[in-house]
Write a protein that holds these residues in place. Structure first.
Motif, PDB file in Angstrom:
ATOM      1  N   LEU A  32      98.703  -7.762 -17.578  1.00 26.43           N
ATOM      2  CA  LEU A  32      99.639  -7.282 -16.742  1.00 26.43           C
ATOM      3  C   LEU A  32     100.533  -6.283 -16.947  1.00 26.43           C
ATOM      4  O   LEU A  32     101.134  -5.238 -16.512  1.00 26.43           O
ATOM      5  N   ALA A  33     100.994  -6.208 -18.126  1.00 27.59           N
ATOM      6  CA  ALA A  33     101.453  -5.150 -19.190  1.00 27.59           C
ATOM      7  C   ALA A  33     101.124  -3.759 -19.233  1.00 27.59           C
ATOM      8  O   ALA A  33     101.345  -2.766 -19.067  1.00 27.59           O
ATOM      9  N   TYR A  34      99.541  -4.267 -19.082  1.00 34.87           N
ATOM     10  CA  TYR A  34      98.677  -3.161 -19.479  1.00 34.87           C
ATOM     11  C   TYR A  34      98.386  -2.070 -17.770  1.00 34.87           C
ATOM     12  O   TYR A  34      98.255  -1.170 -18.099  1.00 34.87           O
ATOM     13  N   TRP A  35      98.994  -3.148 -17.109  1.00 39.77           N
ATOM     14  CA  TRP A  35      98.828  -2.020 -15.981  1.00 39.77           C
ATOM     15  C   TRP A  35     100.446  -1.393 -15.300  1.00 39.77           C
ATOM     16  O   TRP A  35      99.540   0.077 -15.001  1.00 39.77           O
ATOM     17  N   VAL A  36     101.415  -1.924 -16.052  1.00 36.82           N
ATOM     18  CA  VAL A  36     101.905  -0.731 -15.880  1.00 36.82           C
ATOM     19  C   VAL A  36     102.156   0.453 -17.015  1.00 36.82           C
ATOM     20  O   VAL A  36     102.558   1.292 -16.227  1.00 36.82           O
ATOM     21  N   VAL A  37     101.425  -0.068 -17.842  1.00 35.33           N
ATOM     22  CA  VAL A  37     101.464   1.448 -18.964  1.00 35.33           C
ATOM     23  C   VAL A  37     100.439   2.199 -17.817  1.00 35.33           C
ATOM     24  O   VAL A  37     101.018   3.475 -17.643  1.00 35.33           O
ATOM     25  N   VAL A  38      99.392   2.009 -17.793  1.00 33.01           N
ATOM     26  CA  VAL A  38      97.999   3.161 -16.930  1.00 33.01           C
ATOM     27  C   VAL A  38      99.123   3.699 -15.343  1.00 33.01           C
ATOM     28  O   VAL A  38      98.593   4.616 -15.594  1.00 33.01           O
TER      29      VAL A  38
END
Length: 383
Positions: A32-38
């Motif tokens: 989920l953190a990855y999706w926040v970044v991108v």
């Protein structure tokens, strides 16, 4: 938009992949953190540069070009020149310290023993690069004003009227087309990253397009009303296009080499690259239209609290990276999901920096340099 910069950088510590160049990666990494970044990266800086263009045009209109450049140098250039060396020295010590606690080996970009001069140049200005690029756009806009003044008045009036008629009636298609052409030249299937002194023309063209869009909005302020009503529709469309963009990117990465998708070796990837660029450009502009409309619709009025946060956000962005790089270390052994740690780090970093802003910045000469005025402290107001 500056506050989102803090969240995005805080999230990098909890991204499970090794794609992002960051010294610390938590053991409880969360996709989920990855999706926040991108997701934030799609609209964060484009919207920021559009807002910057809007208020740049406002200053030029009110004060003239010479005073505009003087004021922008004072508010943007001076803080950049002062903050950059201080942060560079601070990060020189913080980066290797944070890397010692990482659950995975640090990326070579932050491994000081392996950092080449070329890679160091690309990261030279760190997260302050946008101030540097913004100054370039300010100078370029000022240089173009006398050139535009030579265009016949009738042609200029026609162009402005055309913008006013089309900004909400198909004009977004033209913006998407131009943006797509620029994005197609990126080395990666996204907005390229460069934090050095020689920004590639493709990046300046992309940010300059949004800057110019904001500039035109100020010239035709009556168009702002048209952003309000469809704001939620634009946000929904932007989010949908974001997932279609990521879908095209993921498919493309499975069919072509990973080097192509991460921008290491370039390459187009053919049809999937084209679709990724189209959906990315659509997502950028839909999100920009939606966010502009959302804030005009629900926050179009004076608010002391939001004004305070708007003033503080500049200081928060300048100093936030050491905070979001060190605070995760305190939670390293805490058995919480990465997304929960991200929320805690974001709130804690914001709170701590707000304390420094309230007592050490806002009522001092630093606050005057950043905000244009020095606010009296609570104790002085009571007195």
């Amino acid at each position: 938009m500056m506050m989102l910069g803090l969240v995005r950088h805080a999230a990098v510590s909890y991204v499970p992949t090794v794609f992002f160049e960051w010294p610390y990666r938590d053991a409880q990494a969360d996709m989920l953190a990855y999706w926040v970044v991108v997701f934030i990266r799609v609209f964060h800086l484009p919207v920021f540069f559009a807002i910057a263009g809007f208020f740049a045009a406002y200053l030029v209109e009110k004060r003239g070009t010479r005073e505009f450049l003087r004021q922008r140098w004072s508010r943007i250039g001076v803080p950049f020149l002062v903050a950059w060396p201080v942060l560079a020295v601070t990060m020189f010590f913080i980066v290797p310290f944070a890397a010692q606690f990482s659950s995975t080996p640090p990326n070579a970009a932050y491994n000081l023993s392996e950092l080449t001069s070329a890679r160091a140049l690309e990261h030279l200005f760190m997260h302050l690069w946008f101030l540097y690029d913004l100054m370039i756009l300010y100078v370029a806009a000022s240089a173009l004003r006398p050139v535009a003044a030579r265009i016949p008045a009738g042609v200029r009036a026609w162009a402005m009227d055309f913008f006013e008629r089309r900004v909400h009636r198909g004009g977004i298609a033209v913006l998407v087309l131009v943006t797509g052409i620029i994005l197609y030249r990126m080395e990666s299937w996204a907005i390229d990253y460069y934090a050095g002194p020689f920004p590639p023309p493709r990046l300046l063209a992309l940010y300059g397009l949004f800057f110019g869009f904001g500039w035109m909005l100020l010239r035709r302020r009556e168009t702002l009303e048209g952003f309000k009503r469809p704001a939620w529709v634009f946000l929904a469309a932007g989010t949908l296009c974001f997932f279609l963009y990521r879908h095209s990117l993921e498919i493309g990465c499975t069919l072509v080499s990973e080097r192509t998708c991460t921008g290491v070796g370039g390459g187009s990837g053919g049809e999937h690259h084209l679709w990724a660029v189209i959906f990315l450009a659509l997502s950028m502009w839909f999100m920009a239209y939606g966010l502009i409309g959302l804030f005009l619709r629900y926050m179009d009025g004076p608010s002391p609290r939001w004004r305070y946060m708007a003033d503080a956000s500049y200081w928060i962005y300048i100093v936030h990276v050491p905070f979001v790089m060190l605070l995760p270390l305190l939670l390293a052994t805490v058995p919480l999901a990465g997304i929960v740690k991200l929320a805690l780090v974001s709130v804690a970093a914001t709170g701590l920096i707000l304390v420094t802003y309230h007592y050490l910045v806002r009522p001092t000469f630093i606050g005057k340099q950043l905000n244009g005025r020095r606010y009296r402290s609570a104790a002085r107001r009571r007195g």
